[in-house]
Design a protein around this motif. Structure first.
Motif, short mmCIF file in Angstrom:
data_model
loop_
_atom_site.label_atom_id
_atom_site.label_comp_id
_atom_site.label_asym_id
_atom_site.label_seq_id
_atom_site.Cartn_x
_atom_site.Cartn_y
_atom_site.Cartn_z
N ASN A 228 0.84 -1.20 0.00
CA ASN A 228 0.00 0.00 0.00
C ASN A 228 0.87 1.25 0.00
N HIS A 229 0.23 2.39 -0.03
CA HIS A 229 0.93 3.68 -0.08
C HIS A 229 1.78 3.88 1.16
N HIS A 230 1.28 3.47 2.31
CA HIS A 230 2.02 3.67 3.56
C HIS A 230 3.38 2.98 3.51
N GLU A 231 3.42 1.76 3.00
CA GLU A 231 4.69 1.03 2.93
C GLU A 231 5.69 1.76 2.04
N LEU A 232 5.21 2.33 0.95
CA LEU A 232 6.10 3.06 0.05
C LEU A 232 6.63 4.33 0.73
N VAL A 233 5.75 5.06 1.41
CA VAL A 233 6.18 6.26 2.13
C VAL A 233 7.21 5.91 3.19
N MET A 234 7.01 4.79 3.88
CA MET A 234 7.96 4.38 4.91
C MET A 234 9.34 4.09 4.30
N ALA A 235 9.35 3.49 3.12
CA ALA A 235 10.62 3.22 2.44
C ALA A 235 11.33 4.52 2.09
#
Length: 227
Positions: free
Chosen positions: A62-69
């Protein structure tokens, strides 16, 4: 071109087989650099790396995982900027003076990163939640004479540890009283972070670069002298 810029350019040119996650992260980092956290869109990242959205979702649920990366990559770049600032100066022979030099250099590197990479800087601190590992929590055993700080960066986070370790060295050499050590890292962190945010995201952003530099110098002087 900096190492970080070169890495971003490499991500745009393509990726090696089996390294799609890294390529997607690099593409997202470039979006954040240009437009901040709101610019990170998984479909746009997939388009930039010339893969399907389905392929991208295999690496980021999801978007959250990408932002965390992107946050993790941003923190690495922040630490690199602080190390570069530290390397600019000459070590001092006196341990106390050296610890103060390191503390000031770490703070200056922090603020300069914010000015140089405002999009990434804003992304690092975007939408923080209690379970977010990027900032984390440091907890110490109060019974062992230490203290507990909720909401502070974890000691494993290098950019925070640079300031924290310099403060520990000030105590070790007698320049900072042990009873004044608790929470000093939070105060130093708030000083450099506050300067960064005020000079980026308020009316103070309109000031000239010369005036901003003078404000940062004065802010660091006040924070360090307060120790």
């Amino acid at each position: 071109m900096s190492a970080e810029q070169a890495g971003g350019a490499a991500g745009r040119r393509g990726y090696h087989h089996g390294d799609l996650r890294n390529a997607l992260t690099e593409a997202a980092v470039e979006l954040a650099r240009a437009g901040g956290p709101q610019a990170i869109v998984l479909r746009e990242v997939a388009r930039t790396t010339t893969v399907s959205s389905t392929a991208a979702y295999r690496h980021f649920a999801n978007h959250h995982e990408l932002v965390m990366a992107v946050k993790d990559r941003g923190l690495q770049m922040l630490a690199a900027a602080m190390r570069a600032e530290l390397a600019r100066g000459e070590p001092r022979p006196d341990p106390g003076d050296e610890a103060m030099r390191r503390l000031r250099a770490a703070g200056m590197g922090y603020v300069r990163f914010a000015f140089a990479e405002p999009g990434l800087f804003r992304t690092i601190f975007y939408g923080m939640t209690d379970d977010e590992p990027t900032i984390g929590r440091r907890q110490a055993d109060a019974a062992g004479g230490a203290y507990q700080m909720d909401g502070a960066p974890d000691e494993s986070e290098e950019s925070y540890a640079m300031m924290s370790h310099a403060l520990d060295d000030l105590v070790a050499c007698g320049r900072l009283a042990a009873e004044n050590r608790p929470y000093s890292d939070i105060v130093m962190w708030s000083a450099v972070h506050g300067l960064s945010v005020l000079l980026l995201d308020t009316e103070l952003a309109r000031l000239s670069d010369e005036v901003k530099a003078a404000i940062v110098d004065r802010g660091l002087d006040v924070a360090l002298n307060g120790l």
